[in-house]
Design a protein around this motif. Structure first.
Motif, PDB file in Angstrom:
ATOM      1  N   PHE A  29       8.712   3.056   5.480  1.00 50.21           N
ATOM      2  CA  PHE A  29       9.935   2.952   6.271  1.00 50.21           C
ATOM      3  C   PHE A  29       9.684   2.649   7.693  1.00 50.21           C
ATOM      4  CE2 PHE A  29      12.080   4.378   2.170  1.00 50.21           C
ATOM      5  CZ  PHE A  29      12.637   3.027   1.979  1.00 50.21           C
ATOM      6  N   PRO A  30       8.879   3.978   8.378  1.00 45.41           N
ATOM      7  CA  PRO A  30       8.829   3.879   9.689  1.00 45.41           C
ATOM      8  C   PRO A  30       8.072   2.660  10.185  1.00 45.41           C
ATOM      9  CG  PRO A  30       8.113   5.744   9.045  1.00 45.41           C
ATOM     10  CD  PRO A  30       8.336   5.069   7.680  1.00 45.41           C
ATOM     11  N   TYR A  31       6.912   2.077   9.650  1.00 44.97           N
ATOM     12  CA  TYR A  31       6.098   1.145   9.903  1.00 44.97           C
ATOM     13  C   TYR A  31       6.911  -0.348   9.699  1.00 44.97           C
ATOM     14  CZ  TYR A  31       2.710   4.227  10.728  1.00 44.97           C
ATOM     15  OH  TYR A  31       1.706   5.128  11.225  1.00 44.97           O
ATOM     16  N   LEU A  32       7.731  -0.423   8.655  1.00 47.81           N
ATOM     17  CA  LEU A  32       8.699  -1.335   8.363  1.00 47.81           C
ATOM     18  C   LEU A  32       9.808  -1.474   9.465  1.00 47.81           C
ATOM     19  CD1 LEU A  32       9.205  -1.388   4.510  1.00 47.81           C
ATOM     20  CD2 LEU A  32       8.124  -3.169   5.749  1.00 47.81           C
ATOM     21  N   CYS A  33      10.066  -0.521   9.991  1.00 47.77           N
ATOM     22  CA  CYS A  33      10.954  -0.529  11.135  1.00 47.77           C
ATOM     23  C   CYS A  33      10.447  -1.180  12.523  1.00 47.77           C
ATOM     24  CB  CYS A  33      11.575   0.665  11.379  1.00 47.77           C
ATOM     25  SG  CYS A  33      12.798   1.480  10.081  1.00 47.77           S
ATOM     26  N   PHE A  34       9.002  -0.590  12.623  1.00 46.37           N
ATOM     27  CA  PHE A  34       8.499  -1.299  13.779  1.00 46.37           C
ATOM     28  C   PHE A  34       8.234  -2.741  13.607  1.00 46.37           C
ATOM     29  CE2 PHE A  34       7.077   2.919  15.039  1.00 46.37           C
ATOM     30  CZ  PHE A  34       7.009   2.756  16.523  1.00 46.37           C
ATOM     31  N   CYS A  35       7.862  -3.143  12.382  1.00 45.30           N
ATOM     32  CA  CYS A  35       7.957  -4.641  12.070  1.00 45.30           C
ATOM     33  C   CYS A  35       9.232  -5.263  12.295  1.00 45.30           C
ATOM     34  CB  CYS A  35       7.506  -5.093  10.808  1.00 45.30           C
ATOM     35  SG  CYS A  35       5.747  -4.657  10.360  1.00 45.30           S
ATOM     36  N   GLY A  36      10.093  -4.639  11.833  1.00 46.69           N
ATOM     37  CA  GLY A  36      11.500  -5.359  11.925  1.00 46.69           C
ATOM     38  C   GLY A  36      12.014  -5.232  13.491  1.00 46.69           C
ATOM     39  N   GLY A  37      11.712  -4.116  14.380  1.00 49.46           N
ATOM     40  CA  GLY A  37      11.910  -4.365  15.622  1.00 49.46           C
ATOM     41  C   GLY A  37      11.122  -5.433  16.371  1.00 49.46           C
ATOM     42  N   ALA A  38       9.829  -5.486  15.882  1.00 52.68           N
ATOM     43  CA  ALA A  38       9.303  -6.610  16.612  1.00 52.68           C
ATOM     44  C   ALA A  38       9.847  -8.006  16.462  1.00 52.68           C
ATOM     45  CB  ALA A  38       7.940  -6.587  16.433  1.00 52.68           C
ATOM     46  N   LEU A  39      10.101  -8.085  15.053  1.00 48.54           N
ATOM     47  CA  LEU A  39      10.564  -9.629  14.622  1.00 48.54           C
ATOM     48  C   LEU A  39      12.087  -9.756  15.465  1.00 48.54           C
ATOM     49  CD1 LEU A  39       9.859  -9.455  10.968  1.00 48.54           C
ATOM     50  CD2 LEU A  39       8.874 -11.207  12.469  1.00 48.54           C
ATOM     51  N   LEU A  40      12.826  -8.768  15.630  1.00 50.55           N
ATOM     52  CA  LEU A  40      14.135  -8.652  16.160  1.00 50.55           C
ATOM     53  C   LEU A  40      13.874  -9.140  17.525  1.00 50.55           C
ATOM     54  CD1 LEU A  40      17.278  -8.120  15.971  1.00 50.55           C
ATOM     55  CD2 LEU A  40      16.748  -6.016  16.913  1.00 50.55           C
ATOM     56  N   TYR A  41      12.822  -8.788  18.377  1.00 53.62           N
ATOM     57  CA  TYR A  41      12.638  -9.232  19.600  1.00 53.62           C
ATOM     58  C   TYR A  41      12.173 -10.603  19.826  1.00 53.62           C
ATOM     59  CZ  TYR A  41       9.916 -10.334  23.776  1.00 53.62           C
ATOM     60  OH  TYR A  41       9.753 -10.975  25.048  1.00 53.62           O
ATOM     61  N   LEU A  42      11.439 -11.089  18.600  1.00 46.98           N
ATOM     62  CA  LEU A  42      10.934 -12.601  18.586  1.00 46.98           C
ATOM     63  C   LEU A  42      12.081 -13.328  18.304  1.00 46.98           C
ATOM     64  CD1 LEU A  42       7.485 -11.966  16.608  1.00 46.98           C
ATOM     65  CD2 LEU A  42       7.835 -12.457  19.083  1.00 46.98           C
ATOM     66  N   ARG A  43      13.134 -12.883  17.901  1.00 46.46           N
ATOM     67  CA  ARG A  43      14.338 -13.581  17.643  1.00 46.46           C
ATOM     68  C   ARG A  43      15.425 -13.305  18.519  1.00 46.46           C
ATOM     69  NH1 ARG A  43      13.217 -18.125  16.232  1.00 46.46           N
ATOM     70  NH2 ARG A  43      15.012 -18.571  15.679  1.00 46.46           N
ATOM     71  N   CYS A  44      15.196 -12.601  19.810  1.00 48.31           N
ATOM     72  CA  CYS A  44      16.333 -12.176  20.537  1.00 48.31           C
ATOM     73  C   CYS A  44      16.975 -13.213  21.288  1.00 48.31           C
ATOM     74  CB  CYS A  44      15.598 -11.054  21.463  1.00 48.31           C
ATOM     75  SG  CYS A  44      14.584 -12.025  22.693  1.00 48.31           S
ATOM     76  N   ASP A  45      16.607 -14.578  21.310  1.00 51.71           N
ATOM     77  CA  ASP A  45      17.602 -15.253  21.704  1.00 51.71           C
ATOM     78  C   ASP A  45      18.893 -15.583  20.892  1.00 51.71           C
ATOM     79  OD1 ASP A  45      15.773 -16.262  19.594  1.00 51.71           O
ATOM     80  OD2 ASP A  45      16.063 -18.565  20.119  1.00 51.71           O
ATOM     81  N   THR A  68       0.757  -1.230   0.193  1.00 46.73           N
ATOM     82  CA  THR A  68       0.108  -0.005   0.102  1.00 46.73           C
ATOM     83  C   THR A  68       0.965   1.217   0.022  1.00 46.73           C
ATOM     84  OG1 THR A  68      -0.240  -0.067   2.421  1.00 46.73           O
ATOM     85  CG2 THR A  68      -1.983  -1.149   1.272  1.00 46.73           C
ATOM     86  N   ARG A  69       2.011   1.256   0.080  1.00 43.51           N
ATOM     87  CA  ARG A  69       3.275   2.373   0.211  1.00 43.51           C
ATOM     88  C   ARG A  69       2.546   3.289   1.165  1.00 43.51           C
ATOM     89  NH1 ARG A  69       4.898   3.387  -6.159  1.00 43.51           N
ATOM     90  NH2 ARG A  69       5.482   1.037  -6.553  1.00 43.51           N
ATOM     91  N   THR A  70       1.885   2.894   2.351  1.00 45.66           N
ATOM     92  CA  THR A  70       1.794   3.742   3.436  1.00 45.66           C
ATOM     93  C   THR A  70       2.979   3.830   4.584  1.00 45.66           C
ATOM     94  OG1 THR A  70      -0.591   2.655   3.353  1.00 45.66           O
ATOM     95  CG2 THR A  70      -0.013   3.938   5.386  1.00 45.66           C
ATOM     96  N   GLU A  71       3.673   5.101   4.190  1.00 42.27           N
ATOM     97  CA  GLU A  71       4.737   5.382   5.284  1.00 42.27           C
ATOM     98  C   GLU A  71       5.635   4.264   5.322  1.00 42.27           C
ATOM     99  OE1 GLU A  71       5.700   8.363   5.915  1.00 42.27           O
ATOM    100  OE2 GLU A  71       3.856   9.643   5.600  1.00 42.27           O
TER     101      GLU A  71
END
Length: 235
Positions: free
Chosen positions: A207-223, A202-205
């Motif tokens: 980069f910022p929201y992709l960064c949020f998704c990336g951060g959440a994924l990083l937490y889910l793999r923080c082990d 949808t090209r809805t802003e």
């Protein structure tokens, strides 16, 4: 949750880049923006077009903060005992209090005569940072900003950097909702990836929201992250 030194260090580097970015854009805008078409190139424009410009690219550093917010909010959503409405209210307060305090301070200085917006506009001309600045701040424009109008408009004539608050709030609430709906880590990962694909489609802003998704994924793999050797912090 134990603090991860690598991410704390990354936050510090990003903060320094943001400060350097603002100083560079104020004193020598060509270092970041380049020059208008038709103007003779200089070392500043060469620097602005080179990969070296990353060291003063404040927007990229802000994206790092979005990713770190995604990580922290995911950890909060995973470990908190509060309800979903409680988490959302806590986030609104956490973001709103310091943001509104900055508006109160800047607006108070402007309305009391300690700041001179009109003179600043005349001095700086058409500087992009002043696009939303009004030469004569009034109480009628100040009060809505104190109570969070910047979240809806992504603009504030009293503190222009509050353009990030809408995305911070939307990204945070989205992670809280996602983690409330899905309890299994695998489902949360699939949901984050699905949202990332939808955001790109949808090209809805993006980069910022992709960064949020990336951060959440990083937490889910923080082990995997905490298993890195200490030397990884220097990379």
């Amino acid at each position: 949750m134990q603090r991860i030194d690598y991410l704390d260090g990354l936050r510090g580097v990003a903060a320094v880049i943001v400060v350097v970015h603002h100083v560079a854009c104020l004193l020598c805008p060509a270092l970041f923006f380049g020059l208008e078409p038709g103007v003779s190139a200089s070392w500043q424009t060469t620097f602005a077009a080179s990969p070296l410009s990353i060291v003063i690219n404040g927007r990229s550093a802000v994206y790092v903060f979005f990713a770190l917010s995604g990580f922290v909010i995911a950890a909060s959503a995973d470990r908190t005992r509060r309800t979903l409405p409680g988490n959302v209210c806590a986030r609104v307060i956490r973001l709103g209090l310091p943001a509104s305090a900055s508006v109160i301070l800047a607006g108070g200085l402007a309305l009391s005569g300690w700041m001179f917006p009109r003179a600043m506009l005349e001095l700086m001309g058409n500087h992009s940072w002043l696009a939303d600045q009004h030469p004569d701040p009034t109480l009628a424009r100040w009060l809505p900003q104190i109570f969070g109008a910047y979240v809806l408009t992504r603009k504030s004539e009293f503190n222009p950097v509050l353009w990030t608050m809408q995305m911070e709030l939307v990204g945070s609430v989205a992670i809280y909702v996602l983690f409330a709906l899905f309890r299994e880590a695998a489902l949360r990962i699939v949901a984050c990836l699905t949202i990332a694909v939808l955001v790109m489609a949808t090209r809805t802003e993006p980069f910022p929201y992709l960064c949020f998704c990336g951060g959440a994924l990083l937490y889910l793999r923080c082990d995997r992250l905490t298993a890195l050797p200490p030397a990884a912090g220097t990379l």
